[in-house]
Write a protein that holds these residues in place. Structure first.
Motif, PDB file in Angstrom:
ATOM      1  N   ASN A   1       0.778  -1.158  -0.163  1.00 30.77           N
ATOM      2  CA  ASN A   1      -0.056  -0.140  -0.120  1.00 30.77           C
ATOM      3  C   ASN A   1       0.863   1.276  -0.052  1.00 30.77           C
ATOM      4  O   ASN A   1       2.015   1.058   0.386  1.00 30.77           O
ATOM      5  CB  ASN A   1      -0.909  -0.131   1.184  1.00 30.77           C
ATOM      6  N   PRO A   2       0.261   2.307  -0.450  1.00 30.38           N
ATOM      7  CA  PRO A   2       1.135   3.706  -0.231  1.00 30.38           C
ATOM      8  C   PRO A   2       1.546   3.994   0.906  1.00 30.38           C
ATOM      9  O   PRO A   2       0.831   3.919   1.820  1.00 30.38           O
ATOM     10  CB  PRO A   2       0.120   4.688  -1.139  1.00 30.38           C
ATOM     11  N   PRO A   3       2.652   4.596   1.348  1.00 31.22           N
ATOM     12  CA  PRO A   3       2.873   4.896   2.638  1.00 31.22           C
ATOM     13  C   PRO A   3       1.768   5.962   3.486  1.00 31.22           C
ATOM     14  O   PRO A   3       1.695   5.677   4.459  1.00 31.22           O
ATOM     15  CB  PRO A   3       4.268   5.892   2.395  1.00 31.22           C
ATOM     16  N   GLY A   4       1.274   6.705   2.659  1.00 26.87           N
ATOM     17  CA  GLY A   4       0.193   7.630   3.350  1.00 26.87           C
ATOM     18  C   GLY A   4      -1.271   7.119   3.252  1.00 26.87           C
ATOM     19  O   GLY A   4      -2.072   7.817   3.565  1.00 26.87           O
ATOM     20  N   SER A   5      -1.351   5.954   2.858  1.00 24.91           N
ATOM     21  CA  SER A   5      -2.693   5.407   2.758  1.00 24.91           C
ATOM     22  C   SER A   5      -3.250   5.298   4.161  1.00 24.91           C
ATOM     23  O   SER A   5      -2.781   5.190   5.059  1.00 24.91           O
ATOM     24  CB  SER A   5      -2.669   4.225   1.996  1.00 24.91           C
ATOM     25  N   THR A   6      -4.629   5.198   4.223  1.00 19.19           N
ATOM     26  CA  THR A   6      -5.512   5.072   5.468  1.00 19.19           C
ATOM     27  C   THR A   6      -5.770   3.712   5.703  1.00 19.19           C
ATOM     28  O   THR A   6      -6.482   3.386   6.726  1.00 19.19           O
ATOM     29  CB  THR A   6      -6.913   5.912   5.315  1.00 19.19           C
ATOM     30  N   THR A   7      -5.059   2.715   4.885  1.00 19.78           N
ATOM     31  CA  THR A   7      -5.555   1.246   5.062  1.00 19.78           C
ATOM     32  C   THR A   7      -4.668   0.993   6.401  1.00 19.78           C
ATOM     33  O   THR A   7      -3.848   1.556   6.813  1.00 19.78           O
ATOM     34  CB  THR A   7      -4.989   0.511   4.024  1.00 19.78           C
ATOM     35  N   LYS A   8      -4.965  -0.214   7.129  1.00 17.89           N
ATOM     36  CA  LYS A   8      -4.545  -0.574   8.242  1.00 17.89           C
ATOM     37  C   LYS A   8      -3.156  -1.144   8.247  1.00 17.89           C
ATOM     38  O   LYS A   8      -2.174  -0.908   9.057  1.00 17.89           O
ATOM     39  CB  LYS A   8      -5.347  -1.774   8.860  1.00 17.89           C
TER      40      LYS A   8
ATOM     41  N   LYS B   1      -0.175   9.338  -5.570  1.00 21.27           N
ATOM     42  CA  LYS B   1      -0.633   9.360  -4.219  1.00 21.27           C
ATOM     43  C   LYS B   1       0.566   8.509  -3.420  1.00 21.27           C
ATOM     44  O   LYS B   1       0.564   8.784  -2.272  1.00 21.27           O
ATOM     45  CB  LYS B   1      -1.803   8.386  -4.107  1.00 21.27           C
ATOM     46  N   PRO B   2       1.344   7.571  -4.114  1.00 19.52           N
ATOM     47  CA  PRO B   2       1.287   6.813  -5.429  1.00 19.52           C
ATOM     48  C   PRO B   2       0.529   5.587  -5.349  1.00 19.52           C
ATOM     49  O   PRO B   2       0.479   4.749  -4.369  1.00 19.52           O
ATOM     50  CB  PRO B   2       2.560   6.480  -5.655  1.00 19.52           C
ATOM     51  N   GLU B   3      -0.640   5.537  -5.865  1.00 19.15           N
ATOM     52  CA  GLU B   3      -1.488   3.991  -6.133  1.00 19.15           C
ATOM     53  C   GLU B   3      -1.515   3.504  -7.427  1.00 19.15           C
ATOM     54  O   GLU B   3      -1.300   4.426  -8.575  1.00 19.15           O
ATOM     55  CB  GLU B   3      -2.847   4.433  -5.652  1.00 19.15           C
ATOM     56  N   ILE B   4      -1.597   2.343  -7.655  1.00 16.84           N
ATOM     57  CA  ILE B   4      -1.534   1.578  -9.040  1.00 16.84           C
ATOM     58  C   ILE B   4      -2.803   2.036  -9.714  1.00 16.84           C
ATOM     59  O   ILE B   4      -3.874   1.912  -9.177  1.00 16.84           O
ATOM     60  CB  ILE B   4      -1.637   0.246  -8.756  1.00 16.84           C
ATOM     61  N   VAL B   5      -2.633   2.762 -10.974  1.00 10.98           N
ATOM     62  CA  VAL B   5      -3.882   3.167 -11.700  1.00 10.98           C
ATOM     63  C   VAL B   5      -3.923   2.175 -13.123  1.00 10.98           C
ATOM     64  O   VAL B   5      -4.873   2.209 -13.757  1.00 10.98           O
ATOM     65  CB  VAL B   5      -3.750   4.630 -12.019  1.00 10.98           C
ATOM     66  N   GLY B   6      -2.747   1.532 -13.258  1.00 14.34           N
ATOM     67  CA  GLY B   6      -2.934   0.792 -14.614  1.00 14.34           C
ATOM     68  C   GLY B   6      -1.515   0.108 -14.866  1.00 14.34           C
ATOM     69  O   GLY B   6      -0.634   0.316 -14.030  1.00 14.34           O
ATOM     70  N   ALA B   7      -1.331  -0.597 -15.927  1.00 14.44           N
ATOM     71  CA  ALA B   7       0.133  -1.013 -16.508  1.00 14.44           C
ATOM     72  C   ALA B   7      -0.056  -1.143 -17.939  1.00 14.44           C
ATOM     73  O   ALA B   7      -1.030  -1.194 -18.481  1.00 14.44           O
ATOM     74  CB  ALA B   7       0.442  -2.336 -15.533  1.00 14.44           C
ATOM     75  N   ARG B   8       1.075  -1.712 -18.532  1.00 18.97           N
ATOM     76  CA  ARG B   8       0.975  -1.604 -19.838  1.00 18.97           C
ATOM     77  C   ARG B   8       2.460  -2.756 -19.948  1.00 18.97           C
ATOM     78  O   ARG B   8       3.408  -2.542 -19.331  1.00 18.97           O
ATOM     79  CB  ARG B   8       0.981  -0.672 -21.057  1.00 18.97           C
TER      80      ARG B   8
END
Length: 1628
Positions: A189-196, A248-255
């Motif tokens: 998860n991103p470092p600043g995310s609100t997940t646990k 954020k950084p969060e995964i938004v896609g890939a190629r």
């Protein structure tokens, strides 16, 4: 210093053909004339080697001297850059030792070296991902995840694109490594995310795009991987996966971009190799119907394209192709390919298999194909092309000239090439379409991933350098790509080196390193290999021989002599000198593979296919500009990722992908009619490779080099020669050479001064360190130890050393320490000798003292003997004289006593005679006087009796007159009363007998039913089993007996019923008689009242009669009550809210305690001050008092009495009589008014009682009363109860909803440690409210409702039942949420404390250790930096929790649950951290951790939780392991016995990570290999880390509801809740 380098005992390396390098040791050093030094070495095989050199050559490193070997301490270093001697054999030996210890990862500066273990290892689970998450590189053991975390952190911090290049030869583990890297990136998860948590522990926690990214692996592996001789899952293409992130950084896609798919594998596989996995998966996993429709078979030998590898090629050991097929289908569905589209893909694959089976029959000069060939029919049908046209252009070709078209026939070989080219072309198009579909799926929810992305991490899985016996076009392309990547790698390493030098501002010159640009120019220059190959490929008459001739003509020049060579033998090959080694390429097939084109006739035929899916595939793969149907998404072109002016599209470069034909725009500049030049495979690969290099040049690159340790794919087998060749090929040794050319070793000033301060006198270094003058100190050390200033450079923060300088410094340091140790030993020996002498002298003096004492004692003893002898003689003489005197004296006394005795006896005899005479006289006189007295008494009694008889006769006449009127009636009444009591008791006994008989009857009936069923079963069995007949008859006879018993019981029941009826009739008759007599008495009273005036006697009689009447009435009422009870006629209670006591009394036999009519019953309120239900028997009344209550209730109709508790916890009962009935009505109206005042009630409860409440401070010494803790729950329950009593159901629902919402919001408003006290306080209160609701629900289930006679509205039972159910569920949820809220905050807080406090803190004096420097400075400056938390912080937190849970009366089950989870968090987190840290695995650190654990053990035992220590057992045994000896295999056996809870992998990791102190001998590699050999392959129970404890809280197990016996009305004085206080007072 030069002489010290090769001193006696120095270990070195010599080259060896078998082992690559072999170790040797210097046995003698002889100095001769002219500075000549003779060195004698003996290697491990005992061979002696002599080298003559000079001191100057030793200093300059010339003269063919062998490279030095590192000390044993560094031979298992996890970073090759830290080696003292950075050379080729040392690198190989270090990697070999680590691989033998099952450590497959090793750092080499910026490169991670990964050696394939050839078996599954448990190094990639969620717990390992969590361990490496948010950790800097170097903190833990080398790992793929450390590189991935480094890339992720650098991207998030710098906002710059990152690339991870995974390279290596086939079978080295590139594909698996890339897979694990992608899994890690998708799991963090991103470092600043609100997940646990920073990691996701399951696929369910991942987003859709993350699941799709992971699903690309099985898809690409199925369609692009195949089994080769070197690898069972070899990637036959290169791929570059860009994972796109937003800010954020969060995964938004890939190629994904692919490079150089191996097309030739479609039509040909060498022996023991396979085609692409998807073909075998399709044949094995397709359902029977679909397999039949596609013409497939599970026997793959029926297909030409699948059987060329031979019978040993398939199946792959340990791989289930059918299961893999299902996994591939699931992955295709995950990326958005429908099931229909999947089977369209599989139909195309089946067409290729049938195409390979098309039989081409050769003739003399041409060939033919049978039209009835079933393979041809199926292939053309699935491809959707005309069979006749396909057959025609397979065996013929058309040549177009200026004037005409000429059709010629092809021979069998040429026709086969045409057939195979079609198959390769279709599969390549299918692969490109698949990649395009995957890219569209990964483009985000709206296809705008590239627009939203601001940064990315790329994973490049590229083929490694290849060199076989026969190398063709594929090896040439692969090695060309590796040349480009090696150039980028060299320049990157060189750039980092130069940047480091410039940053430190040292004097340096440019490092000369081998640049492979000439090799690249020969390959891709204007007249290079690729250009000449393309030119020859476009010529109709071009051939491989003419291509080779052009190469020799153009490239065999002096300028290229070091790059391009002509082999000495043979005329069909050329040699290119690559950076790794020289490779000779065979030109046979170069032109054909470079062209790899399909004839125009077949291209036209395929373009007009009737198969819509094949047409879609061709359009997507060929880059058609035609719009694609929305339901069949194709591949976005390279420009689809964003507009030209988009900022983000410029931030996220497109690495490009290969195209199969030239785009249409390229032909616009051509003149009309000109032929479109088809791109060759070489030009396509060159263009895509250049695009890739441009992408890499603007990213921060991370390198992973995969190494294949052996060709046999045997686990944990290491081939040194093969590994050494790969190290050269992957550029690791070139990196080392570049580093050695400059200043490979660099130390900070602090580290250098810490390690080498002893090389100067203490008078120099001690004041400098105290003044923190570290740079002058280091300069002083270097000036006095290194004579050549060119061997080191002083930077701003570091000191840079030439290669070998640290080894020389280490040698000086060892000599200095040895000298100091000798001095210490000398002084210690002197001190020990002095101590021994002093001890011997003291002992001698002590012995002398003892002997002098003994002699003095002997003298004193002699003197005492003389004195004693004289004294004894004196005493004997005295004794003899005294004995003689005493004998004379006894004789005189005896004579006197005899004489006096005779005189005394004579006097006694005379006195006795006189006394007897007097006694006889007195007795005779007494007899005479008694006779006279008895006669007088008899006469007096007779006289008294006569007088009394006369008086009694008079009194008897008066009593007879009085008794004539009422005596008979009283006698009858008494008899009737006795009869009534007797009959009542008899009736009760009969009733009990009736119940007993009924229960027996029910049991008998049940038994009858059971036996009847058994009888039926027996009858059924009798038809088939004749042998069971006797058993069935026995059961029938027993059934008859039971039936007879039933008839007997029924008869007895009827008799009992008849007797009871007779008794009831008798009782009724007696009651009628008593009623009639009572009426008669009343008429007599009236007659008396109307009669003449009574005298005093009449008044007394009337009073007596009134008393009798009252007594009879009371007995009548008692009889009525008994009769009602015994008959079970009792009206159900209608008003009390809670009546547990009444329910219990009603169930008691014989009517021992009567259930009163509920209008006068006691309300048994809930109260949990002691947690136990109060005994109702203490407040019961006798039967007479209860009957008196019945009469009073009939007279006055009282309401229910309220039982409540005052502030002293004493039960107070107030019975409202007739006098205060009016006051009760006024109180009820006031209560209703108070409860309907919503605003003030909410203000008092929500604001005053919840938000503004001052929670009592927890304390175990001064424990607060239960009412002072649970008063919020009691008051809220009290308000709810009163609302229910008066029918305010909807108001109570709103009230409770607001209360629960406010409590939850209030508890969740606290963060960190502040959430503990309010969380536990409200958890206990909410559970009290929950218990109140549970009792209400229990009453509701028994039909007891909270209705009141003067309710505001009619009581709605349905609404009440629904509300109770909903409120119970909501309170349970609220309790769960409160627990999880404060427990999650507690675990967060505790999680931050565990590692610093338990692992890092050093509380035990005398065993402090340094982990990276600073120990000397801390000792001198007393500035030891302590960790952020200590054990006191953990114990304070646990004590706070304990006090809060105990002070707020939380259940023991909750306390156990809380501390079990927290102690498990401490044990698991600390153990996993210790297991992953290398520099913490020392015996001193183990002592510190042991001390910290002991404090936790003491805490658990002092708080009655000894089982809590079990959670530290793994950590405890790990500490024991660090403290145990590890020198021999026997020691290892002892470790396995002692540390029985640790798995073999954990023991192996602890031994590998053991941090050796300076005075300790390192663990030998042989012992480490013994430990590693205990690790079993594929052991699912052998895990490296324990399952990690996350911040998620385990499911809350709510305790049982409390025993509630009443509600407190206590309101603290400090609460400003006047409205609520008045309501409580009214209820009380």
């Amino acid at each position: 210093m030069a002489e010290n380098i090769y001193s006696k005992g120095t270990r070195v390396w010599f080259e060896d053909k078998e082992h690559a390098w072999i170790s040797a040791e210097v046995t003698s050093v002889t100095k001769g004339n002219d500075d000549v030094i003779k060195l004698v070495f003996v290697d491990d095989r005992g061979k002696e080697i002599v080298i003559n050199t000079t001191a100057k050559d030793i200093r300059d490193g010339r003269g063919g001297l062998p490279p030095l070997r590192n000390p044993p301490l560094l031979e298992t270093a996890d970073d090759l850059a830290t080696l003292s001697h950075l050379n080729e054999p040392s690198v190989l030996h270090t990697i070999r030792n680590r691989y033998g210890q099952h450590s497959i990862y090793t750092y080499s500066g910026i490169v991670l070296i990964a050696v394939n273990p050839f078996q599954r290892v448990t190094l990639y689970g969620p717990e390992v991902i969590q361990a490496y998450s948010a950790r800097r590189r170097g903190e833990l053991e080398p790992h793929l995840f450390a590189i991935a975390e480094d890339a992720y952190t650098a991207m998030a911090k710098e906002g710059m694109g990152q690339t991870i290049i995974v390279s290596g030869e086939s079978g080295a583990g590139k594909t698996e490594s890339a897979k694990f890297i992608m899994r890690y990136i998708a799991s963090v998860n991103p470092p600043g995310s609100t997940t646990k948590s920073r990691t996701k522990f399951s696929v369910d926690e991942s987003s859709e795009i993350e699941r799709q990214i992971l699903a690309t692996n099985p898809i690409l592996e199925s369609f692009g991987n195949a089994k080769t001789t070197r690898n069972d899952n070899s990637s036959r293409f290169g791929k570059y996966i860009q994972i796109l992130f937003d800010g954020k950084p969060e995964i938004v896609g890939a190629r994904i971009r692919t490079y150089l798919l191996e097309r030739s594998r479609i039509v040909f596989q060498p022996t023991t190799e396979r085609n692409y996995h998807i073909f075998y998966q399709l044949c094995a996993g397709a359902p029977l119907k679909e397999r039949k429709d596609l013409g497939l078979d599970t026997d793959v030998t029926k297909f030409h394209y699948l059987r060329q590898g031979g019978p040993t090629s398939t199946p792959i050991a340990g791989v289930d192709d059918a299961e893999e097929f299902r996994a591939t289908q699931q992955a295709l569905s995950t990326v958005g390919i429908s099931v229909e589209k999947q089977w369209a893909v599989f139909r195309l694959l089946a067409a290729l298999l049938h195409l390979g089976n098309v039989k081409i029959t050769p003739t003399r000069s041409e060939c033919s194909i049978d039209e009835a060939d079933p393979a041809l029919i199926l292939a053309t049908r699935f491809l959707g092309v005309n069979m006749a046209e396909f057959k025609k252009w397979t065996v013929k070709k058309q040549i177009t000239t200026r004037s005409e078209k000429i059709v010629t026939s092809l021979n069998a070989g040429q026709a086969t090439v045409v057939r195979d080219s079609v198959a390769k072309f279709v599969y390549a198009c299918l692969f490109e379409w698949l990649v395009a579909i995957v890219n569209e799926s990964l483009a985000g929810e709206h296809g705008d991933a590239a627009e939203r992305a601001e940064m990315f991490i790329g994973v490049l899985d590229i083929y490694g350098f290849e060199h076989f016996q026969k190398n063709s076009f594929e090896q040439f392309s692969i090695n060309y790509a590796n040349e480009k990547l090696q150039q980028e790698f060299n320049s990157h390493v060189f750039k980092l080196e130069q940047e480091e030098y410039m940053k430190e501002q040292i004097n340096w010159t440019f490092i000369d390193f081998s640049d492979n640009q000439p090799c690249i120019d020969v390959i891709e220059g204007k007249l290079g290999v690729l250009a000449l190959l393309d030119e020859e490929s476009r010529l109709p008459s071009g051939s491989d021989a003419s291509f080779l001739q052009k190469l020799n003509t153009q490239l065999l020049k002096p300028t290229n002599k070091n790059v391009f060579k002509k082999p000495r033998f043979g005329n069909s090959s050329f040699t290119i000198v690559h950076y790794a080694l020289d490779v000779t390429y065979e030109v046979d097939g170069f032109l054909e593979k470079n062209r790899d084109t399909v004839p125009d006739e077949h291209m036209t035929l395929i373009a007009t296919t009737k198969n819509p899916f094949l047409k879609e595939v061709l359009e997507a793969a060929l880059g058609s500009v035609k719009a694609i149907d929305a339901s069949h998404p194709g591949s976005p072109s390279p420009s689809d990722s964003g507009s030209g002016g988009s900022r983000r599209s410029s931030l996220i470069p497109d690495p490009g992908r290969s195209a199969l034909v030239a785009s249409s725009t390229s032909s616009n500049s051509k003149r009309p009619g000109a032929a479109i030049r088809k791109p060759t495979q070489g030009s396509i690969f060159k263009a895509s490779l250049n695009t890739l290099m441009d992408t890499l040049s603007i990213t921060n690159v991370h390198y992973i080099r995969c190494i294949k340790p052996n060709d046999a794919k045997k686990p944990w087998e290491f081939n040194p020669s093969q590994v050494l060749g790969q190290l050269r090929a992957c550029g690791v040794l070139e990196t080392i050479r570049i580093s050695c050319a400059g200043y490979p070793s660099r130390w900070t000033y602090e580290e250098f001064a810490e390690r080498y301060y002893m090389l100067v006198p203490s008078s120099d270094w001690q004041p400098m360190i105290q003044r923190l003058e570290l740079k002058p100190l280091c300069s002083l050390i270097l000036e006095r130890t290194i004579n050549d200033p060119d061997k080191y450079q002083n930077g701003l923060t570091k000191i840079f050393f030439r290669a070998g300088m640290l080894a020389a410094l280490e040698s000086l340091r060892s000599e200095k320490l040895n000298a100091l140790a000798t001095i210490i030993q000398k002084n210690m020996h002197r001190r020990m000798a002095m101590k021994r002498y002093n001890k011997l002298r003291a002992v001698t003096i002590q012995i002398q003292t003892w002997w002098r004492a003994i002699m003095a004692k002997r003298l004193v003893e002699s003197m005492r003997r003389d004195h004693a002898a004289k004294l004894l003689q004196t005493q004997i003489r005295s004794f003899m004289q005294r004995s003689l005197f005493l004998q004379v004296r006894r004789s005189v006394i005896m004579f006197q006593s005899r004489l006096r005795g005779a005189q005394a006896r004579r006097v006694y005899k005379e006195s006795r005679f006189l006394h007897a005479t007097v006694l006889l006289q007195s007795l005779f006189r007494g007899i005479l006087y008694r006779r006279i007295y008895r006669g007088n008494v008899k006469h007096m009694i007779y006289l008294q009796s006569c007088v009394r008889r006369r008086l009694a006769k008079k009194q008897l006449k008066l009593l007879r007159a009085e008794a004539r009127s009422v005596s008979k009636f009283k006698e009858i009444s008494y008899r009737l009363e006795n009869k009534v009591v007797e009959l009542t008791q008899t009736l009760q006994k009969r009733t009990e007998e009736k119940k007993t008989l009924q229960s027996q009857l029910a049991e008998l009936e049940q038994q009858i039913q059971q036996w009847a069923s058994k009888h039926e079963e027996a009858d059924a069995k009798a038809k088939s089993l004749q042998t069971a007949l006797q058993t069935a008859e026995a059961e029938l006879s027993r059934r008859d007996e039971l039936l007879k018993a039933k008839v007997d019981v029924e008869r007895r029941l009827e008799d009992a019923t008849a007797k009871a009826a007779e008794k009831e009739a008798t009782i009724q008759k007696l009651m009628d008689e008593i009623t009639a007599q009572a009426a008669q008495l009343q008429s007599q009273e009236k007659a008396f009242a109307n009669g003449p005036l009574r005298n005093s006697e009449d008044v007394s009689v009337i009073t007596t009669l009134k008393n009798e009447v009252s007594s009879l009435r009371e007995q009548l009422n008692r009889a009525n009550a008994y009769n009602a009870l015994t008959r079970g006629v009792r009206d159900p209670p209608s008003s009390p809210t809670f009546a547990p006591a009444l329910r219990s009394e009603a169930n008691q036999p014989h009517g021992a305690t009567l259930a009163l009519p509920l209008a006068n019953s006691h309300h048994q309120r809930r109260h949990s001050s002691a947690g136990v239900l109060l005994n109702p028997a203490e407040h019961r009344t006798s039967s007479d008092e209860l009957m008196l209550g019945v009469k009073k209730s009939q007279a006055f109709n009282h309401r229910a009495a309220s039982v409540a508790f005052d502030g002293d916890d004493s039960l107070r009962v107030r019975t409202n009589g007739l006098a205060d009935a009016r006051g009760y009505d006024d109180a009820a109206e006031e209560k209703i008014r108070l409860m309907q005042d919503i605003r003030r009630l909410d203000e008092d409860v929500l604001t005053g009682l919840i938000r503004g409440l001052k929670i009592p401070a927890p304390s175990t010494t001064n424990l607060a009363a239960m009412k002072e803790i649970l008063f919020p729950a009691n008051l809220i329950s009290l308000v709810t109860n009163e609302m229910w009593k008066y029918g305010l159901i909807s108001e109570s629902e709103r009230f409770l909803a607001n209360v629960m919402e406010t409590i939850q919001a209030h508890v969740m408003s606290f963060n960190g440690e502040d959430a503990i006290v309010p969380g536990i306080f409200w958890l206990s209160n909410v559970h009290e409210m929950f218990s109140f609701i549970c009792v209400a629900e229990s009453d509701m289930q028994q039909g007891i409702g909270p209705g009141e006679e003067n309710a505001v509205r009619e009581f709605d039972w349905d609404d009440y039942a629904r509300l109770v159910t909903v409120v119970k569920h909501d309170l349970g949820s609220l309790e769960y949420n409160i627990y999880h809220t404060w427990m999650q905050e507690t675990k967060k807080r505790l999680g931050k404390m565990v590692i610093p406090a338990l692992i890092e803190s050093q509380s035990l004096p005398g065993f402090t250790t340094s982990d990276g420097g600073g120990r000397l400075f801390n000792r001198l400056l007393n500035s030891n930096t302590q960790p952020a938390y200590s054990m006191d912080d953990i114990l304070n937190l646990l004590n706070k929790l304990w006090k809060s849970l105990k002070s707020y009366y939380t259940e023991e089950s909750v306390i156990q649950q809380v501390f079990t989870e927290l102690l498990k968090l401490i044990g698991v987190t600390s153990f996993n951290d210790l297991l992953m840290r290398r520099n913490f695995s020392s015996w001193k650190r183990a002592m510190q951790i042991q001390y910290n654990i002991t404090r936790l053990h003491e805490w658990c035992k002092s708080h009655d939780m000894p089982e809590g220590t079990l959670h530290f057992e793994h950590l405890q045994q790990a500490i024991k392991l660090l403290q145990l000896k590890k020198a021999t295999p026997a020691d290892i056996e002892i470790i396995y016995d002692v540390c029985w809870m640790l798995s073999p992998m954990q023991i192996q990791r602890m031994c590998t990570n053991y941090y050796v102190a300076e005075y300790e001998s390192p663990i030998s590699p042989e012992i480490l290999r013994v430990v590693a050999s205990r690790v079993q392959a594929n052991d699912r129970n052998d895990h490296l880390l324990l399952s990690p404890e996350t911040e998620d809280v385990s499911p809350f197990e709510p305790p049982y509801p409390r025993e509630v016996s009443g509600l407190e009305t206590y309101v603290p004085a400090y609460l400003n809740v006047s409205h609520l206080r008045r309501l409580a007072a009214l209820v009380a």
